[in-house]
Design an enzyme around this catalytic site. Structure first.
Site, PDB file in Angstrom:
ATOM      1  N   GLY A   1       0.848  -1.187   0.000  1.00 46.15           N
ATOM      2  CA  GLY A   1       0.000   0.000   0.000  1.00 46.15           C
ATOM      3  C   GLY A   1       0.884   1.236   0.000  1.00 46.15           C
TER       4      GLY A   1
ATOM      5  N   GLY B   1       0.158  -5.143   0.560  1.00 48.64           N
ATOM      6  CA  GLY B   1      -1.020  -4.909  -0.274  1.00 48.64           C
ATOM      7  C   GLY B   1      -1.021  -5.667  -1.591  1.00 48.64           C
TER       8      GLY B   1
ATOM      9  N   GLU C   1       5.327  -5.813   7.208  1.00 49.02           N
ATOM     10  CA  GLU C   1       4.793  -4.650   7.942  1.00 49.02           C
ATOM     11  C   GLU C   1       5.326  -4.466   9.358  1.00 49.02           C
ATOM     12  OE1 GLU C   1       2.918  -6.878   6.280  1.00 49.02           O
ATOM     13  OE2 GLU C   1       1.634  -5.809   4.856  1.00 49.02           O
TER      14      GLU C   1
ATOM     15  N   ASP D   1      -1.615  -6.914   7.173  1.00 48.37           N
ATOM     16  CA  ASP D   1      -3.054  -6.686   6.959  1.00 48.37           C
ATOM     17  C   ASP D   1      -3.536  -7.274   5.630  1.00 48.37           C
ATOM     18  OD1 ASP D   1      -1.764  -4.785   5.358  1.00 48.37           O
ATOM     19  OD2 ASP D   1      -3.204  -3.192   5.799  1.00 48.37           O
TER      20      ASP D   1
HETATM   21  C1  QUE Z   1       6.565  -2.686   4.669  1.00 54.12           C
HETATM   22  C2  QUE Z   1       5.524  -2.305   3.855  1.00 54.12           C
HETATM   23  C3  QUE Z   1       5.784  -1.646   2.636  1.00 54.12           C
HETATM   24  C4  QUE Z   1       7.120  -1.399   2.273  1.00 54.12           C
HETATM   25  C5  QUE Z   1       8.159  -1.802   3.101  1.00 54.12           C
HETATM   26  C6  QUE Z   1       7.871  -2.427   4.292  1.00 54.12           C
HETATM   27  C7  QUE Z   1       4.751  -1.200   1.758  1.00 54.12           C
HETATM   28  C8  QUE Z   1       5.131  -0.494   0.567  1.00 54.12           C
HETATM   29  C9  QUE Z   1       6.491  -0.298   0.272  1.00 54.12           C
HETATM   30  C10 QUE Z   1       6.996   0.393  -0.887  1.00 54.12           C
HETATM   31  C11 QUE Z   1       8.171  -0.023  -1.513  1.00 54.12           C
HETATM   32  C12 QUE Z   1       8.678   0.641  -2.608  1.00 54.12           C
HETATM   33  C13 QUE Z   1       8.034   1.751  -3.107  1.00 54.12           C
HETATM   34  C14 QUE Z   1       6.860   2.180  -2.475  1.00 54.12           C
HETATM   35  C15 QUE Z   1       6.359   1.515  -1.381  1.00 54.12           C
HETATM   36  O1  QUE Z   1       7.435  -0.766   1.107  1.00 54.12           O
HETATM   37  O2  QUE Z   1       3.548  -1.397   2.032  1.00 54.12           O
HETATM   38  O3  QUE Z   1       6.238   3.275  -2.944  1.00 54.12           O
HETATM   39  O4  QUE Z   1       8.515   2.448  -4.190  1.00 54.12           O
HETATM   40  O5  QUE Z   1       4.185  -0.026  -0.253  1.00 54.12           O
HETATM   41  O6  QUE Z   1       8.866  -2.805   5.121  1.00 54.12           O
HETATM   42  O7  QUE Z   1       4.246  -2.552   4.217  1.00 54.12           O
END
Ligand code: QUE
Length: 359
Positions: A65, A118, A141, A149
């Site tokens: 997410g 997500g 998470e 979740d």
């Molecule tokens: C836990 C998470 C997420 C995460 C890293 C975590 C997550 C998520 C992202 C993420 C990674 C790269 C991206 C970005 C988001 O990393 O939910 O926009 O470019 O979206 O340890 O829950």
């Protein structure tokens, strides 16, 4: 404007392409709001025999997410409508997960690359998950002060033995072979052949029979061996160490185990957010006996309480903004997280429940 999602009909197949490649196709509110009505329309349309979901850019299916945007909206000092994005985003995301879970038509995810958090919510709840050698699957998470979740409270306890407890607490990364062993992957196909899989689905003769039989016939023709699962080789030790009812007891069991795997796993756990660990273990134990819809309501409450905590903003800072991977958690140790603290995270926000029904 794609709003991060492209949708098109190809023959009798509705195709969704998650299209925010620079953010590894991380799911934001706009994407949820585009996907919900489109999937509802395709579900109701008899001309649509199946739905295929994939990620653009070749690196990721969906990294999770858009937690970074949620964290930014919770920054101090809080604007008057501070909780709004958190409320609306998790509502929209879980409603989407719910729709996919009860979709009733073949929903096929082509999971080629990173799939975390997500991303599992968008794929696991459908009937078919085609994984490739590029798959990196995780529920990470607890490393950002959240909890696993998108239905994790329901699906993690349903993975073999205590593997879901292990994955949900540690955020460990799984390969395609691991994903097949877990039952997340239904088919393994080489990444280079995915476009041909889609063409075969689009070109299939759907007739009047069961669409799922057609999908299975097509996917069977591409399925290959994913190789050996490392996770499977650890499963006896995993079951031994992760069966406990307290995170402290899991850590102690890992210390007693004495293997390299146990030492690494212990070292991973002590870096995770202590409040997240205790909340997650309780969520996963609860999910053993609750049904899916109930767990989403529990998770909605948790999403609101956990995103309001300072640990969430600190986790996002350490992992996604500064990337120093050195979060300072408060409370900083398991011993300092009381039962009452954990209990409070499960309380419902006044007048703000997520009630989902089958439709
Ligand atoms: C836990 C998470 C997420 C995460 C890293 C975590 C997550 C998520 C992202 C993420 C990674 C790269 C991206 C970005 C988001 O990393 O939910 O926009 O470019 O979206 O340890 O829950």
């Amino acid at each position: 404007m794609s709003d991060g999602v492209r949708t098109e009909m190809r023959g009798a197949v509705g195709v969704v392409t998650l299209d925010r490649p620079k953010a590894l196709n991380a799911l934001n509110l706009e994407m949820c709001r585009r996907l919900l009505p489109q999937l509802q329309a395709w579900r109701a349309d008899p001309a649509v025999k199946a739905v295929v979901v994939r990620g653009a850019g070749g690196r990721a299916f969906c990294a999770g997410g858009d937690v970074r945007a949620v964290a930014a909206s919770m920054a101090e000092p809080r604007p008057a409508d501070a909780e709004r994005l958190s409320r609306e985003f998790f509502r929209a995301e879980y409603t989407l997960n719910h729709l996919i879970h009860h979709f009733g038509k073949p929903y096929i995810s082509l999971v080629d690359g990173v799939c975390m958090g997500g991303g599992l919510g968008l794929s696991l709840h459908g009937a078919y998950r085609v994984v490739t050698e590029k798959l990196v699957l995780a529920m990470p998470e607890t490393g950002i002060g959240l909890f696993p979740d998108v239905g994790g409270g329901w699906f993690l306890p349903r993975f073999p033995g205590e593997s879901g407890t292990y994955l949900g607490l540690t955020g460990a990364r799984c390969s395609a072979a691991d994903a097949m062993w877990l039952g997340y992957g239904t088919h393994f196909v080489e990444s280079a052949r995915l476009e041909t899989v889609l063409e075969a689905l689009v070109g299939a003769e759907w007739g009047e029979g069961l669409a799922s039989a057609v999908v299975e016939q097509v996917l069977k023709g591409f399925h290959a061996d994913a190789g050996t699962s490392v996770l499977a080789t650890q499963h006896v030790a995993m079951d031994r160490c992760f069966a406990a009812e307290r995170v402290e007891d899991i850590q102690q069991a890992l210390e007693a185990e004495g293997t390299a795997w146990a030492q690494e796993t212990w070292a991973t756990l002590v870096r995770m957010c202590p409040t997240s660990l205790k909340v997650t273990l309780r969520q996963l134990r609860m999910g053993r006996t609750r049904d899916y819809d109930e767990m989403l309501s529990v998770e909605y409450r948790l999403s609101q309480s956990m995103t309001a905590r300072a640990d969430f903003r600190e986790g996002i800072r350490a992992v996604l903004v500064d990337k120093d991977h050195k979060p300072r958690w408060h409370p900083g140790t398991l011993g300092d997280v009381s039962e009452a603290d954990v209990e409070a995270c499960f309380a419902s926000p006044a007048g703000d429940e997520l009630v989902l029904s089958r439709s």
